[in-house]
Design a protein around this motif. Structure first.
Motif, PDB file in Angstrom:
ATOM      1  N   HIS A  81     -27.091  25.502  13.473  1.00 38.29           N
ATOM      2  CA  HIS A  81     -26.747  26.187  12.383  1.00 38.29           C
ATOM      3  C   HIS A  81     -26.567  25.433  11.325  1.00 38.29           C
ATOM      4  O   HIS A  81     -26.160  24.301  11.441  1.00 38.29           O
ATOM      5  N   ILE A  82     -27.111  25.907  10.062  1.00 40.48           N
ATOM      6  CA  ILE A  82     -27.068  25.170   9.147  1.00 40.48           C
ATOM      7  C   ILE A  82     -26.184  25.516   7.729  1.00 40.48           C
ATOM      8  O   ILE A  82     -25.408  24.801   7.100  1.00 40.48           O
ATOM      9  N   ALA A  83     -26.159  26.803   7.177  1.00 45.67           N
ATOM     10  CA  ALA A  83     -25.467  27.189   6.014  1.00 45.67           C
ATOM     11  C   ALA A  83     -25.274  28.590   6.104  1.00 45.67           C
ATOM     12  O   ALA A  83     -25.952  29.380   5.329  1.00 45.67           O
ATOM     13  N   GLU A  84     -24.302  28.873   6.840  1.00 45.56           N
ATOM     14  CA  GLU A  84     -24.146  30.484   7.009  1.00 45.56           C
ATOM     15  C   GLU A  84     -22.829  30.839   5.996  1.00 45.56           C
ATOM     16  O   GLU A  84     -23.265  31.948   5.392  1.00 45.56           O
ATOM     17  N   GLN A  85     -22.036  30.224   5.872  1.00 44.16           N
ATOM     18  CA  GLN A  85     -20.587  30.381   5.161  1.00 44.16           C
ATOM     19  C   GLN A  85     -20.662  29.451   3.921  1.00 44.16           C
ATOM     20  O   GLN A  85     -20.609  28.405   3.844  1.00 44.16           O
ATOM     21  N   THR A  86     -20.149  30.153   2.728  1.00 45.39           N
ATOM     22  CA  THR A  86     -19.740  29.287   1.624  1.00 45.39           C
ATOM     23  C   THR A  86     -18.840  28.195   2.054  1.00 45.39           C
ATOM     24  O   THR A  86     -18.689  26.881   1.577  1.00 45.39           O
ATOM     25  N   ALA A  87     -17.641  28.456   2.710  1.00 40.66           N
ATOM     26  CA  ALA A  87     -16.647  27.370   3.120  1.00 40.66           C
ATOM     27  C   ALA A  87     -17.296  26.578   3.932  1.00 40.66           C
ATOM     28  O   ALA A  87     -17.083  25.256   3.947  1.00 40.66           O
ATOM     29  N   GLU A  88     -18.340  26.711   4.536  1.00 43.53           N
ATOM     30  CA  GLU A  88     -19.012  25.681   5.529  1.00 43.53           C
ATOM     31  C   GLU A  88     -19.557  24.531   4.505  1.00 43.53           C
ATOM     32  O   GLU A  88     -19.967  23.592   4.711  1.00 43.53           O
ATOM     33  N   VAL A  89     -20.436  25.269   3.643  1.00 43.10           N
ATOM     34  CA  VAL A  89     -21.181  24.619   2.418  1.00 43.10           C
ATOM     35  C   VAL A  89     -20.146  23.592   1.880  1.00 43.10           C
ATOM     36  O   VAL A  89     -20.527  22.338   1.607  1.00 43.10           O
ATOM     37  N   ASP A  90     -19.067  24.127   1.443  1.00 43.32           N
ATOM     38  CA  ASP A  90     -18.102  23.417   0.657  1.00 43.32           C
ATOM     39  C   ASP A  90     -17.642  22.044   1.482  1.00 43.32           C
ATOM     40  O   ASP A  90     -17.419  20.845   1.052  1.00 43.32           O
ATOM     41  N   TYR A 112     -19.986  14.836   2.846  1.00 45.79           N
ATOM     42  CA  TYR A 112     -21.252  14.093   2.798  1.00 45.79           C
ATOM     43  C   TYR A 112     -21.776  13.840   1.210  1.00 45.79           C
ATOM     44  O   TYR A 112     -22.826  13.440   1.208  1.00 45.79           O
ATOM     45  N   GLY A 113     -21.274  14.632   0.373  1.00 43.76           N
ATOM     46  CA  GLY A 113     -21.832  14.485  -0.837  1.00 43.76           C
ATOM     47  C   GLY A 113     -23.089  15.403  -1.168  1.00 43.76           C
ATOM     48  O   GLY A 113     -23.676  15.374  -2.134  1.00 43.76           O
ATOM     49  N   ARG A 114     -23.518  16.238  -0.330  1.00 41.50           N
ATOM     50  CA  ARG A 114     -24.735  16.909  -0.439  1.00 41.50           C
ATOM     51  C   ARG A 114     -24.459  18.477   0.426  1.00 41.50           C
ATOM     52  O   ARG A 114     -23.686  18.425   1.265  1.00 41.50           O
ATOM     53  N   ARG A 115     -25.302  19.403  -0.049  1.00 43.77           N
ATOM     54  CA  ARG A 115     -25.275  20.774   0.622  1.00 43.77           C
ATOM     55  C   ARG A 115     -25.993  20.687   1.913  1.00 43.77           C
ATOM     56  O   ARG A 115     -26.594  19.629   2.005  1.00 43.77           O
ATOM     57  N   PRO A 116     -25.498  21.382   2.970  1.00 44.15           N
ATOM     58  CA  PRO A 116     -26.077  21.147   4.081  1.00 44.15           C
ATOM     59  C   PRO A 116     -27.559  20.894   4.383  1.00 44.15           C
ATOM     60  O   PRO A 116     -28.017  20.167   4.878  1.00 44.15           O
ATOM     61  N   VAL A 117     -28.448  21.918   3.712  1.00 40.57           N
ATOM     62  CA  VAL A 117     -29.827  22.166   3.834  1.00 40.57           C
ATOM     63  C   VAL A 117     -30.373  20.737   3.229  1.00 40.57           C
ATOM     64  O   VAL A 117     -31.192  19.883   3.752  1.00 40.57           O
ATOM     65  N   GLU A 118     -29.578  20.589   1.906  1.00 46.08           N
ATOM     66  CA  GLU A 118     -30.171  19.302   1.262  1.00 46.08           C
ATOM     67  C   GLU A 118     -30.002  18.025   1.867  1.00 46.08           C
ATOM     68  O   GLU A 118     -30.878  17.181   1.958  1.00 46.08           O
TER      69      GLU A 118
END
Ligand code: ZN
Length: 454
Positions: free
Chosen positions: A232-241, A247-253
């Motif tokens: 699972h990589i980037a489903e919800q905005t809360a997860e991205v935040d 980690y200082g980066r967005r999940p896919v990045e």
């Protein structure tokens, strides 16, 4: 050897008439003859039957139970997850098997020949492993034997509640393993899968950047050893935040910068991507695992399919929470989400392929790649994963080729599917699974036992 004869068929990348497909006793396509005289099992239109690349079987039993608001007045993915955890406390291995067989049967009737089961329910309710650490993996395998679906089992590594390593909460202990115990579980699951029909396979699924630490993710990638890797990589905005702040980066990045993401990777829910992430992911050859019905149900957001397909990105379809099992509805929802956002039509068509053709063919090829299953195209040597449409259906009257596919995807439903073969196993006939009655009555008994926990 069995022979299937179709009035029309999508063979390789072209449409052909009067096609005879010979299937060997090994479940593979032995030969294909065009303009052949009618013989064997006769069907209307023959298509490659896709892999459903993402499922959590047990969640099927919760469909329809999470459509009320909670006390806070606003429901969300996170309140849905609370109910899922409560429900999990009650599930026995027998019930897991009964639910899995039922949902796999529905998948076959909906046109999927195979499923990649993202399997994270491993232990007893208190978090202790069963005597056989692979007990529940075995239950998924037993269900697949009964339903006849092609199984790619993806044992899931889940070790923490947050990116920063918070311990698992009470609702999560049935999923939890450290890397050592996961390695034992994976080895046991490998033995169980080896005893299944030859088309079954295994991969590895580090749950998400949230639930797996950075060193453990490296370990899991190593354990996959060339087999499918799903996350699972980037489903919800809360997860991205959460990932961004830890980690200082967005999940896919972050993932693309820290791992060699390529063809054997399947990233589930690429809902939250920037245009740069969309472009970068498309160029890797990895498969985006899209789950339009579940992403709609959970209010995740809209995947940028237009930009992703413009960059030749690969994708496949998963039924994920299994709130509804319908291949055509998934494809239609994917296209309609783009139309509603962009106020246009035929958003995912290309200059040469209609919308239905591009979606169906893309999902069949991408699903096969994600599961590393030799299928997705009707071709000699591939597994005989075949779906037949009843061309006597009213909405298919006189339709041919890509227009037939468009009519199936946008005006059709599962009743148009007359037959389905998974690796040559002819499990759907006359639009019904051959073991439907037994599987449904066991599922009903299971649901009546479980209703007090839901
Ligand atoms: Zn999922």
């Amino acid at each position: 050897m069995q022979t299937i004869w179709a009035a029309q068929a999508l063979i390789g990348d072209h449409w052909a008439d009067a096609v005879a497909v010979e299937v060997g006793a090994d479940g593979r396509i032995a030969s294909i003859v065009e303009n052949a005289a009618p013989t064997g099992t006769r069907v209307g239109a023959l298509l490659p039957a896709p892999v459903n690349l993402h499922s959590h079987a047990f969640q099927r039993a919760m469909a329809g139970l999470t459509e009320r608001r909670g006390p806070s007045g606003r429901d969300s993915f996170w309140t849905w997850r609370q109910l899922m955890y409560r429900f999990l406390d009650a599930l026995t291995p027998e019930q897991v098997e009964a639910i899995a067989a039922f949902v796999q049967m529905e998948m076959l009737e909906a046109g999927y020949a195979a499923v990649a089961e993202f399997h994270y329910l491993h232990h007893q309710a208190d978090g202790m492993p069963y005597d056989d650490i692979g007990e529940l993996s075995g239950r998924i395998g037993a269900a697949a034997v009964e339903s006849g679906i092609g199984l790619t089992l993806l044992p899931v590594l889940y070790e923490q509640a947050t990116c920063l390593g918070a311990p698992l909460g009470p609702g999560q202990v049935r999923f939890g393993n450290d890397v050592d115990r996961f390695e034992r579980l994976l080895a046991r699951a490998g033995q169980l899968v080896a005893a299944l029909p030859a088309d079954a396979g295994i991969g590895v699924a580090p749950h998400s950047l949230r639930a797996v630490s950075q060193p453990s993710l490296r370990n899991a990638v190593g354990l996959a050893n060339g087999r499918p890797l799903h996350m699972h990589i980037a489903e919800q905005t809360a997860e991205v935040d959460e990932v961004l702040s830890a980690y200082g980066r967005r999940p896919v990045e972050w993932l693309l910068a820290n791992h060699e993401v390529g063809e054997r990777w399947c990233l589930i829910h690429c809902t939250q991507m920037t245009p740069e992430e969309t472009r970068a992911l498309a160029s890797t050859g990895a498969v985006a695992g899209l789950c339009p019905s579940t992403e709609s149900s959970l209010g995740d957001g809209i995947f940028d399919g237009v930009a992703y397909l413009e960059q030749e990105g690969r994708f496949g379809i998963g039924s994920d929470s299994n709130i509804r099992i319908s291949l055509v509805e998934e494809l239609r929802t994917l296209e309609y989400s783009q139309r509603l956002r962009d106020r246009g039509r035929a958003m995912l068509a290309s200059a040469t392929a209609s919308t239905g053709r591009r979606l169906f063919e893309g999902a069949a090829r991408g699903g096969a790649r994600a599961a590393q299953r030799q299928s997705g195209v009707i071709a000699p040597g591939n597994w005989a994963d075949l779906l037949a449409l009843d061309i006597a259906a009213v909405d298919l009257e006189g339709r041919r080729g890509d227009t037939l596919l468009d009519s199936f995807v946008f005006a059709g439903d599962d009743r148009m599917i007359s037959d389905l073969w998974s690796a040559g196993r002819h499990v759907v006939r006359g639009s019904r699974h051959i073991h439907r009655e037994a599987i449904v009555s066991r599922y009903r008994r299971t649901m009546s036992t479980l209703k007090d926990h839901l």
